[in-house]
Scaffold this active site. Structure first.
Site, PDB file in Angstrom:
ATOM      1  N   GLN A 193       9.975   0.695  28.011  1.00 41.73           N
ATOM      2  CA  GLN A 193      10.127   2.151  27.920  1.00 41.73           C
ATOM      3  C   GLN A 193       9.708   2.671  26.558  1.00 41.73           C
ATOM      4  O   GLN A 193      10.468   2.662  25.604  1.00 41.73           O
ATOM      5  CB  GLN A 193      11.567   2.568  28.221  1.00 41.73           C
ATOM      6  N   PHE A 194       8.474   3.158  26.487  1.00 40.32           N
ATOM      7  CA  PHE A 194       7.956   3.652  25.212  1.00 40.32           C
ATOM      8  C   PHE A 194       8.668   4.915  24.752  1.00 40.32           C
ATOM      9  O   PHE A 194       8.670   5.237  23.560  1.00 40.32           O
ATOM     10  CB  PHE A 194       6.448   3.915  25.326  1.00 40.32           C
ATOM     11  N   THR A 195       9.336   5.655  25.654  1.00 42.00           N
ATOM     12  CA  THR A 195       9.982   6.914  25.268  1.00 42.00           C
ATOM     13  C   THR A 195      11.175   6.708  24.345  1.00 42.00           C
ATOM     14  O   THR A 195      11.709   7.678  23.793  1.00 42.00           O
ATOM     15  CB  THR A 195      10.422   7.725  26.502  1.00 42.00           C
TER      16      THR A 195
END
Length: 209
Positions: free
Chosen positions: A118-120
């Site tokens: 999850q890059f967020t």
């Protein structure tokens, strides 16, 4: 159209009273933490069960164990990954046979793990024309992040007990993540902060962000 980083995208719906959370389109889960720390970032969740669905197909699911959201920073190295794997294995989320809390871990009980990239987790709010826009510049780029994540999973698989199941989502896909958070119990960790333990020391040639 806004640019969407392909490392991972996780939509979210409201949690039910039972802590059964279904992450559903089109809303987006944005776990925005401080971005000053240049670290691999984990969000650990103790679950009774969890699954990831892509295009109505379940691509990963576990029973009792840990759901791990994995953020990969652009400066992460092998030492960051090793620190994070150890935390997945050794964090004491579960009670012992006498009901005393915080005595057992995934490693000691042989429980399951579901990882979702999850890059967020590295989202940063940018004000533009009166709106809060999002910036992902602290996240590792999609191609190196995919390779880093796959190595991370491979190493973790080799370190888990034989009775543990390791599942993951689909890198770069639009994922629906469902879970029953047991407690709820959730913990956010950064490899170079340490969260009370010895942190990862960055390489000597690291520059300041």
């Amino acid at each position: 159209m806004p640019t969407v980083h392909p490392q991972a995208r996780l939509p979210i719906d409201a949690a039910e009273a039972t802590h059964h959370c279904t992450l559903a389109r089109p809303q987006v889960l944005l776990l925005l933490a401080a971005t000053s720390a240049r670290a691999m970032r984990l969000v650990l969740q103790r679950v009774k069960r969890a699954s990831v669905t892509v295009d109505e197909e379940v691509v990963g699911e576990i029973g009792k164990g840990m759901l791990v959201l994995v953020g990969i920073h652009r400066d992460d190295v092998d030492a960051d990954a090793a620190w994070c794997r150890e935390r997945i294995l050794k964090t004491n989320f579960w009670a012992d046979e006498n009901g005393r809390p915080w005595k057992h871990s995934v490693g000691s009980l042989g429980l399951d793990v579901l990882c979702v990239s999850q890059f967020t987790l590295y989202g940063e709010l940018k004000r533009k024309k009166g709106r809060g826009n999002l910036d992902w510049r602290h996240a590792m780029g999609p191609e190196p992040a995919k390779a880093f994540y796959e190595t991370f999973l491979s190493d973790l698989r080799g370190e888990l007990p034989e009775s543990s199941k390791l599942a993951d989502g689909r890198f770069g896909a639009m994922m629906d993540v469902s879970l029953i958070n047991d407690g709820p119990v959730t913990l956010s960790l950064d490899s170079r902060d340490g969260n009370g333990l010895a942190p990862v020391v960055p390489p000597s040639d690291d520059a300041t962000v």
